[in-house]
Write a protein that holds these residues in place. Structure first.
Motif, PDB file in Angstrom:
ATOM      1  N   ALA A 252       1.253  -1.177   0.213  1.00  0.00           N
ATOM      2  CA  ALA A 252      -0.109   0.151  -0.064  1.00  0.00           C
ATOM      3  C   ALA A 252       0.483   1.503   0.114  1.00  0.00           C
ATOM      4  O   ALA A 252      -0.079   2.663  -0.403  1.00  0.00           O
ATOM      5  N   THR A 253       2.059   1.522   0.239  1.00  0.00           N
ATOM      6  CA  THR A 253       2.746   2.090   0.827  1.00  0.00           C
ATOM      7  C   THR A 253       3.694   3.121  -0.617  1.00  0.00           C
ATOM      8  O   THR A 253       4.078   3.322  -0.571  1.00  0.00           O
ATOM      9  N   ARG A 254       4.091   1.670  -1.406  1.00  0.00           N
ATOM     10  CA  ARG A 254       4.685   1.840  -2.254  1.00  0.00           C
ATOM     11  C   ARG A 254       4.452   2.845  -2.745  1.00  0.00           C
ATOM     12  O   ARG A 254       5.426   3.270  -3.790  1.00  0.00           O
ATOM     13  N   PRO A 255       3.401   3.100  -3.654  1.00  0.00           N
ATOM     14  CA  PRO A 255       2.667   3.729  -5.081  1.00  0.00           C
ATOM     15  C   PRO A 255       3.461   5.294  -4.502  1.00  0.00           C
ATOM     16  O   PRO A 255       3.166   5.883  -2.978  1.00  0.00           O
ATOM     17  N   ASP A 256       2.976   6.267  -5.321  1.00  0.00           N
ATOM     18  CA  ASP A 256       3.141   7.643  -5.250  1.00  0.00           C
ATOM     19  C   ASP A 256       2.197   8.423  -4.727  1.00  0.00           C
ATOM     20  O   ASP A 256       1.417   8.178  -5.120  1.00  0.00           O
ATOM     21  N   PHE A 257       2.637   9.290  -3.354  1.00  0.00           N
ATOM     22  CA  PHE A 257       1.581   9.648  -2.341  1.00  0.00           C
ATOM     23  C   PHE A 257       0.688  10.371  -3.819  1.00  0.00           C
ATOM     24  O   PHE A 257      -0.487  11.093  -3.140  1.00  0.00           O
ATOM     25  N   ALA A 258       1.403  11.706  -4.198  1.00  0.00           N
ATOM     26  CA  ALA A 258       0.652  12.399  -4.460  1.00  0.00           C
ATOM     27  C   ALA A 258      -0.431  12.501  -5.407  1.00  0.00           C
ATOM     28  O   ALA A 258      -1.664  13.392  -5.188  1.00  0.00           O
ATOM     29  N   PRO A 259      -0.511  11.203  -6.349  1.00  0.00           N
ATOM     30  CA  PRO A 259      -2.599  11.723  -6.904  1.00  0.00           C
ATOM     31  C   PRO A 259      -2.885  11.282  -5.488  1.00  0.00           C
ATOM     32  O   PRO A 259      -4.317  11.817  -5.488  1.00  0.00           O
ATOM     33  N   ILE A 260      -2.502  10.366  -4.782  1.00  0.00           N
ATOM     34  CA  ILE A 260      -3.571  10.256  -3.000  1.00  0.00           C
ATOM     35  C   ILE A 260      -4.532  11.844  -2.933  1.00  0.00           C
ATOM     36  O   ILE A 260      -5.254  12.075  -2.136  1.00  0.00           O
ATOM     37  N   TYR A 261      -3.170  12.637  -2.572  1.00  0.00           N
ATOM     38  CA  TYR A 261      -3.037  13.405  -1.630  1.00  0.00           C
ATOM     39  C   TYR A 261      -3.959  14.858  -2.321  1.00  0.00           C
ATOM     40  O   TYR A 261      -5.090  15.218  -2.212  1.00  0.00           O
ATOM     41  N   ALA A 262      -4.237  14.496  -3.939  1.00  0.00           N
ATOM     42  CA  ALA A 262      -4.963  15.297  -4.723  1.00  0.00           C
ATOM     43  C   ALA A 262      -6.246  14.702  -4.772  1.00  0.00           C
ATOM     44  O   ALA A 262      -7.344  15.694  -4.766  1.00  0.00           O
ATOM     45  N   ARG A 263      -6.739  13.896  -4.805  1.00  0.00           N
ATOM     46  CA  ARG A 263      -7.840  13.211  -4.077  1.00  0.00           C
ATOM     47  C   ARG A 263      -8.611  13.291  -3.420  1.00  0.00           C
ATOM     48  O   ARG A 263      -9.936  13.840  -3.156  1.00  0.00           O
ATOM     49  N   LEU A 264      -7.197  13.322  -2.315  1.00  0.00           N
ATOM     50  CA  LEU A 264      -8.552  12.800  -0.277  1.00  0.00           C
ATOM     51  C   LEU A 264      -8.638  14.410  -0.582  1.00  0.00           C
ATOM     52  O   LEU A 264      -9.190  14.952   0.263  1.00  0.00           O
ATOM     53  N   SER A 265      -7.796  15.333  -0.879  1.00  0.00           N
ATOM     54  CA  SER A 265      -8.014  16.993  -1.301  1.00  0.00           C
ATOM     55  C   SER A 265      -9.946  17.900  -1.172  1.00  0.00           C
ATOM     56  O   SER A 265     -10.105  18.327  -0.996  1.00  0.00           O
ATOM     57  N   ASP A 266      -9.756  16.755  -2.714  1.00  0.00           N
ATOM     58  CA  ASP A 266     -11.794  17.276  -2.728  1.00  0.00           C
ATOM     59  C   ASP A 266     -12.790  15.883  -1.696  1.00  0.00           C
ATOM     60  O   ASP A 266     -13.994  16.401  -1.611  1.00  0.00           O
ATOM     61  N   LEU A 267     -12.193  15.514  -0.592  1.00  0.00           N
ATOM     62  CA  LEU A 267     -12.718  14.868   0.174  1.00  0.00           C
ATOM     63  C   LEU A 267     -13.679  15.115   0.733  1.00  0.00           C
ATOM     64  O   LEU A 267     -11.886  15.642   1.403  1.00  0.00           O
TER      65      LEU A 267
END
Length: 296
Positions: A252-267
């Motif tokens: 779960a930690t392996r991917p780049d978190f940048a897209p995750i932070y972007a998605r979560l910023s809208d939630l």
């Protein structure tokens, strides 16, 4: 190295308890531990080991034994470091108390685990605001001998260093991941639910509550769900997230978190006790089923 380590604890003010941070790395002053210090370690060790049989994940208990941790005395960092370096390349460093976030992340990224050099007093036996030597050594250190978990801890530290470039909300989301895994995580085993989070393993009350109480939610681990979920520091947890293996954490930690932070910023973030229709709720023992309560 600081030659004369301090005991850094929360500051009590008229507005309540305020955390105090320190960056000092110190030698463990093992010869200065008093008979009371060793007695506190012994009482906590005996109590928790007895309580954790059938509750803690089996590898945690085996590894703790293999490291030579026992009730007879406070362990020495240098003795544990010889085992850790040989097994997973980690080492323990002594600290005076709470570390600033970035300092903490940098240590983890370099496979250094900070351990508070001092132990709680007899009056603090059941609770204190910050992690002490018992919490750090007893709760955290044994699983650093597990290669998958050790890799996860380093990856988490590296992610924390990068998260500083994404702002405070990203840091809050990453902190929730640590809270619900390293500190308050449960793992699903063939024997049923077991504890691997250090905040539970070092707590008498939480060790019972997380497994046996009907009150908390026990939800299957899903990275973004975890990162959205707020937590409480002043009471037992309302929600525990359950992994299937330590490898699941690393994956779960392996991917780049940048897209995750972007998605979560809208939630929106979620309350600590929220249960969603999509949650996989795991009951006590090995029973499980889809949630039906909806958003809370």
């Amino acid at each position: 190295m600081n030659a004369t380590p301090r005991r850094v604890e929360h500051l009590q003010t008229e507005k309540g308890s305020v955390p105090v941070y320190t960056t000092a790395v110190v030698e463990q002053p093992w010869s200065s531990y008093s008979s009371t210090d060793h007695a506190v370690w012994a009482e906590l060790f005996r109590r928790q080991r007895a309580l954790l049989i059938g509750r803690a994940e089996a590898e945690f208990l085996r590894t703790q034994d293999a490291m030579g941790m026992g009730e007879d005395r406070i362990p020495k960092f240098d003795e544990l470091n010889r085992l850790l370096r040989a097994r997973t390349g980690w080492e323990l460093i002594g600290v005076e108390g709470l570390l600033p976030e970035l300092t903490f992340f940098e240590h983890l990224a370099a496979r250094r685990f900070p351990v508070t050099w001092w132990i709680r007093t007899p009056e603090q036996l059941d609770y204190l605001s910050e992690p002490d030597l018992f919490h750090d050594l007893f709760g955290h250190v044994p699983l650093l001998m597990n290669p998958a978990f050790a890799d996860y801890m380093q990856a988490y530290g590296q992610g924390g260093v990068r998260a500083h470039g994404f702002g405070p909300e990203a840091l809050a989301q990453l902190t929730r991941l640590y809270w619900y895994t390293v500190e308050f995580g449960l793992i699903h085993t063939a024997e049923g639910l077991r504890i691997y989070g250090a905040g539970i393993l070092s707590s008498k009350g939480e060790s019972i509550h997380c497994i046996e109480s009907a009150a908390p939610n026990r939800i299957g681990f899903e990275l973004e769900r975890v990162m959205r979920t707020r937590y409480r520091i002043d009471t037992f947890q309302k929600t525990y997230f359950v992994i299937d293996s330590y490898r699941q954490l690393m994956d779960a930690t392996r991917p780049d978190f940048a897209p995750i932070y972007a998605r979560l910023s809208d939630l929106p973030s979620l309350p600590a006790g929220a249960v969603l229709d999509s949650d996989w709720v795991i009951n006590r023992g090995s029973g499980e089923g889809w949630a039906s309560e909806g958003d809370v």
